[in-house]
Design a protein around this motif. Structure first.
Motif, PDB file in Angstrom:
ATOM      1  N   LEU A 167       6.662 -44.672   1.705  1.00 18.27           N
ATOM      2  CA  LEU A 167       8.050 -44.406   2.102  1.00 18.27           C
ATOM      3  C   LEU A 167       9.071 -45.171   1.267  1.00 18.27           C
ATOM      4  CD1 LEU A 167       7.789 -44.401   6.005  1.00 18.27           C
ATOM      5  CD2 LEU A 167       7.932 -42.430   4.477  1.00 18.27           C
ATOM      6  N   ARG A 168       8.582 -46.143   0.512  1.00 17.50           N
ATOM      7  CA  ARG A 168       9.543 -46.993  -0.201  1.00 17.50           C
ATOM      8  C   ARG A 168      10.357 -46.247  -1.244  1.00 17.50           C
ATOM      9  NH1 ARG A 168       6.069 -52.600  -1.186  1.00 17.50           N
ATOM     10  NH2 ARG A 168       5.954 -53.182   1.056  1.00 17.50           N
ATOM     11  N   GLU A 169       9.741 -45.316  -1.958  1.00 18.12           N
ATOM     12  CA  GLU A 169      10.496 -44.578  -2.985  1.00 18.12           C
ATOM     13  C   GLU A 169      11.618 -43.761  -2.360  1.00 18.12           C
ATOM     14  OE1 GLU A 169       9.687 -41.384  -6.616  1.00 18.12           O
ATOM     15  OE2 GLU A 169       7.993 -42.237  -5.481  1.00 18.12           O
ATOM     16  N   GLU A 170      11.324 -43.120  -1.257  1.00 23.53           N
ATOM     17  CA  GLU A 170      12.350 -42.339  -0.566  1.00 23.53           C
ATOM     18  C   GLU A 170      13.458 -43.232  -0.026  1.00 23.53           C
ATOM     19  OE1 GLU A 170      12.697 -39.030   3.036  1.00 23.53           O
ATOM     20  OE2 GLU A 170      10.732 -39.740   2.344  1.00 23.53           O
ATOM     21  N   LEU A 171      13.070 -44.379   0.530  1.00 27.86           N
ATOM     22  CA  LEU A 171      14.083 -45.297   1.034  1.00 27.86           C
ATOM     23  C   LEU A 171      14.923 -45.892  -0.096  1.00 27.86           C
ATOM     24  CD1 LEU A 171      12.040 -47.162   3.795  1.00 27.86           C
ATOM     25  CD2 LEU A 171      13.926 -45.563   4.127  1.00 27.86           C
ATOM     26  N   HIS A 172      14.283 -46.100  -1.250  1.00 30.65           N
ATOM     27  CA  HIS A 172      15.060 -46.562  -2.408  1.00 30.65           C
ATOM     28  C   HIS A 172      16.142 -45.540  -2.783  1.00 30.65           C
ATOM     29  CE1 HIS A 172      13.452 -50.381  -3.590  1.00 30.65           C
ATOM     30  NE2 HIS A 172      12.183 -49.937  -3.587  1.00 30.65           N
ATOM     31  N   GLY A 173      15.818 -44.243  -2.706  1.00 32.13           N
ATOM     32  CA  GLY A 173      16.814 -43.208  -2.987  1.00 32.13           C
ATOM     33  C   GLY A 173      17.972 -43.266  -2.008  1.00 32.13           C
ATOM     34  N   VAL A 174      17.656 -43.456  -0.719  1.00 32.54           N
ATOM     35  CA  VAL A 174      18.725 -43.587   0.278  1.00 32.54           C
ATOM     36  C   VAL A 174      19.563 -44.829   0.000  1.00 32.54           C
ATOM     37  CG1 VAL A 174      19.200 -43.917   2.732  1.00 32.54           C
ATOM     38  CG2 VAL A 174      17.374 -42.367   2.018  1.00 32.54           C
ATOM     39  N   GLN A 175      18.893 -45.904  -0.373  1.00 32.68           N
ATOM     40  CA  GLN A 175      19.600 -47.153  -0.679  1.00 32.68           C
ATOM     41  C   GLN A 175      20.561 -46.982  -1.846  1.00 32.68           C
ATOM     42  OE1 GLN A 175      16.935 -50.356  -1.707  1.00 32.68           O
ATOM     43  NE2 GLN A 175      18.272 -51.914  -0.790  1.00 32.68           N
ATOM     44  N   GLU A 176      20.131 -46.289  -2.889  1.00 33.11           N
ATOM     45  CA  GLU A 176      20.999 -46.047  -4.039  1.00 33.11           C
ATOM     46  C   GLU A 176      22.169 -45.139  -3.673  1.00 33.11           C
ATOM     47  OE1 GLU A 176      20.947 -47.556  -6.922  1.00 33.11           O
ATOM     48  OE2 GLU A 176      19.292 -48.755  -6.121  1.00 33.11           O
ATOM     49  N   GLY A 177      21.922 -44.170  -2.805  1.00 30.86           N
ATOM     50  CA  GLY A 177      23.032 -43.310  -2.362  1.00 30.86           C
ATOM     51  C   GLY A 177      24.085 -44.079  -1.607  1.00 30.86           C
ATOM     52  N   VAL A 178      23.660 -44.991  -0.732  1.00 34.02           N
ATOM     53  CA  VAL A 178      24.617 -45.814   0.007  1.00 34.02           C
ATOM     54  C   VAL A 178      25.361 -46.741  -0.937  1.00 34.02           C
ATOM     55  CG1 VAL A 178      24.862 -47.585   1.787  1.00 34.02           C
ATOM     56  CG2 VAL A 178      23.280 -45.676   2.140  1.00 34.02           C
ATOM     57  N   ARG A 179      24.653 -47.305  -1.926  1.00 37.62           N
ATOM     58  CA  ARG A 179      25.303 -48.193  -2.896  1.00 37.62           C
ATOM     59  C   ARG A 179      26.339 -47.423  -3.724  1.00 37.62           C
ATOM     60  NH1 ARG A 179      21.113 -50.266  -4.703  1.00 37.62           N
ATOM     61  NH2 ARG A 179      21.196 -52.282  -3.643  1.00 37.62           N
ATOM     62  N   ALA A 180      26.014 -46.180  -4.113  1.00 41.08           N
ATOM     63  CA  ALA A 180      26.980 -45.367  -4.854  1.00 41.08           C
ATOM     64  C   ALA A 180      28.206 -45.057  -3.991  1.00 41.08           C
ATOM     65  CB  ALA A 180      26.318 -44.071  -5.325  1.00 41.08           C
ATOM     66  N   SER A 181      27.978 -44.787  -2.699  1.00 40.34           N
ATOM     67  CA  SER A 181      29.107 -44.534  -1.796  1.00 40.34           C
ATOM     68  C   SER A 181      29.984 -45.774  -1.668  1.00 40.34           C
ATOM     69  CB  SER A 181      28.596 -44.110  -0.419  1.00 40.34           C
ATOM     70  OG  SER A 181      27.867 -42.898  -0.503  1.00 40.34           O
ATOM     71  N   LEU A 182      29.354 -46.944  -1.607  1.00 41.33           N
ATOM     72  CA  LEU A 182      30.121 -48.187  -1.522  1.00 41.33           C
ATOM     73  C   LEU A 182      30.960 -48.387  -2.780  1.00 41.33           C
ATOM     74  CD1 LEU A 182      30.809 -50.829  -0.094  1.00 41.33           C
ATOM     75  CD2 LEU A 182      28.749 -51.835  -1.098  1.00 41.33           C
ATOM     76  N   ASP A 183      30.392 -48.086  -3.941  1.00 38.34           N
ATOM     77  CA  ASP A 183      31.156 -48.208  -5.189  1.00 38.34           C
ATOM     78  C   ASP A 183      32.335 -47.242  -5.207  1.00 38.34           C
ATOM     79  OD1 ASP A 183      29.449 -50.164  -6.085  1.00 38.34           O
ATOM     80  OD2 ASP A 183      28.170 -48.785  -7.224  1.00 38.34           O
ATOM     81  N   GLU A 184      32.124 -46.016  -4.707  1.00 39.93           N
ATOM     82  CA  GLU A 184      33.218 -45.037  -4.670  1.00 39.93           C
ATOM     83  C   GLU A 184      34.327 -45.485  -3.735  1.00 39.93           C
ATOM     84  OE1 GLU A 184      31.559 -41.286  -3.662  1.00 39.93           O
ATOM     85  OE2 GLU A 184      30.499 -41.027  -5.572  1.00 39.93           O
ATOM     86  N   VAL A 185      33.956 -46.038  -2.586  1.00 42.04           N
ATOM     87  CA  VAL A 185      34.968 -46.545  -1.649  1.00 42.04           C
ATOM     88  C   VAL A 185      35.784 -47.654  -2.305  1.00 42.04           C
ATOM     89  CG1 VAL A 185      35.267 -47.850   0.493  1.00 42.04           C
ATOM     90  CG2 VAL A 185      33.759 -45.861   0.436  1.00 42.04           C
ATOM     91  N   ARG A 186      35.126 -48.539  -3.022  1.00 38.05           N
ATOM     92  CA  ARG A 186      35.845 -49.624  -3.693  1.00 38.05           C
ATOM     93  C   ARG A 186      36.766 -49.099  -4.786  1.00 38.05           C
ATOM     94  NH1 ARG A 186      30.624 -53.738  -4.168  1.00 38.05           N
ATOM     95  NH2 ARG A 186      30.786 -54.596  -2.039  1.00 38.05           N
ATOM     96  N   GLN A 187      36.324 -48.073  -5.512  1.00 34.98           N
ATOM     97  CA  GLN A 187      37.174 -47.488  -6.545  1.00 34.98           C
ATOM     98  C   GLN A 187      38.412 -46.837  -5.932  1.00 34.98           C
ATOM     99  OE1 GLN A 187      34.841 -44.824  -8.926  1.00 34.98           O
ATOM    100  NE2 GLN A 187      33.595 -46.452  -9.843  1.00 34.98           N
TER     101      GLN A 187
END
Length: 321
Positions: A167-187
């Motif tokens: 499950l770790r690879e799939e969770l890593h994908g979710v983690q990266e999506g949340v991190r990208a959303s956080l970067d967009e919010v900051r921008q």
């Protein structure tokens, strides 16, 4: 104590002038006919008809020339009424002509002065409220949504550490999506409230804006900012927002391969120029450009847009010294 005489009503003065012009023309015509050797029989002879026609034509022509010259300023006034735009400051008609029409033109120019002043005041209040709302939204994005996403990222990290390997690879994908959303919010928060403008100054804020634009659009920006004098906060904010809107328009509409942003001190004032090599041909000014014109009026600046089809677009803002 002196009392100013009541102003002459323009319609009465104009009527009096036209009446005098027509009366003068017909009086001169009568005197000429009386003193000339020409005579008119009763009934009129055929040989006298050309004389009457020529006399009538001369009188009508003289009357037309005098009336037209008297009413000529009205044509210029009507043209100004058709093209006037409260966002284009200083479009006025010269006070020329006779006294009655000069009064009418002066009254119209004074009306434009009042309307422009009221429009500028209303725009200042609206834009100040807009900036306040932007700062509020930016704070909420940064303090609430940003922190919530950070908490989610920390929780995901703990889940990833404890999750089975499949499950770790799939969770890593979710983690990266949340991190990208956080970067967009900051921008988005940075675009709404340019903290770098108040912290590091206009030059650094324009550098950050150019870098962000290039990163998002893939279009390189050549930035040239000379040594700037000390500027009011309002002037700095107007310069930053117009540069921001200009680059946004390039990304949306220009299809450009390069952009040049220049800010330098010149003899007539501070000049901001945004040039691109895109398709050009701006035929209609949308809400973005009209918003730029409203901001320019707040600091007494002049905004010029030169856009020829196939030859790119130049946006030039001149803040008077």
């Amino acid at each position: 104590m002196s009392v100013n005489p009541a102003p002459v009503r323009p319609e009465r003065s104009l009527f009096r002038r036209l009446f005098l012009i027509n009366g003068l023309v017909f009086t001169i015509g009568t005197v000429v006919l009386a003193l000339s050797p020409a005579t008119v029989s009763a009934p009129v002879l055929v040989t006298e008809i050309p004389v009457l026609i020529v006399g009538l034509a001369v009188i009508l022509a003289a009357n037309a020339v005098l009336v037209r010259s008297s009413l000529a300023p009205l044509g210029s006034l009507a043209t100004l009424m058709e093209r006037v735009d409260l966002l284009r400051h200083g479009d006025r008609l010269l006070e020329r002509g006779n006294g009655d029409l000069t009064h009418l033109i002066r009254t119209f120019n004074e009306m434009l002065d009042r309307l422009e002043a009221e429009r500028s005041a209303a725009s200042a209040h609206a834009l100040a409220a807009q900036e306040g709302e932007r700062q509020r939204i930016a704070r909420e994005l940064h303090d609430e949504i940003g922190q919530s996403l950070t908490v989610v990222l920390l929780g995901l990290k703990r889940v990833v550490d404890q999750a089975p390997a499949e499950l770790r690879e799939e969770l890593h994908g979710v983690q990266e999506g949340v991190r990208a959303s956080l970067d967009e919010v900051r921008q988005v928060a940075r675009r709404l409230r340019p903290g770098v403008l108040s912290d590091l100054g206009l030059a650094s804020a324009l550098s950050a804006l150019s870098s962000e634009f290039s990163e998002m659009s893939g279009v390189p920006v050549t930035k040239k900012v000379s040594d700037l004098p000390v500027l009011d906060d309002d002037v700095e904010l107007v310069l930053y927002r117009i540069a921001q809107e200009g680059l946004t328009n390039v990304a949306r509409h220009a299809r450009a391969s390069r952009v040049e942003l220049t800010l330098r001190q010149e003899l007539d004032g501070l000049t901001l120029r945004i040039s691109d090599d895109g398709r050009g041909g701006v035929l209609r000014e949308g809400a973005g450009i009209r918003g730029m014109r409203e901001r320019a009026l707040l600091v007494g600046a002049t905004l010029t847009i030169d856009s020829k089809r196939g030859d790119g677009t130049d946006v030039i803002l001149v803040v008077p010294a």
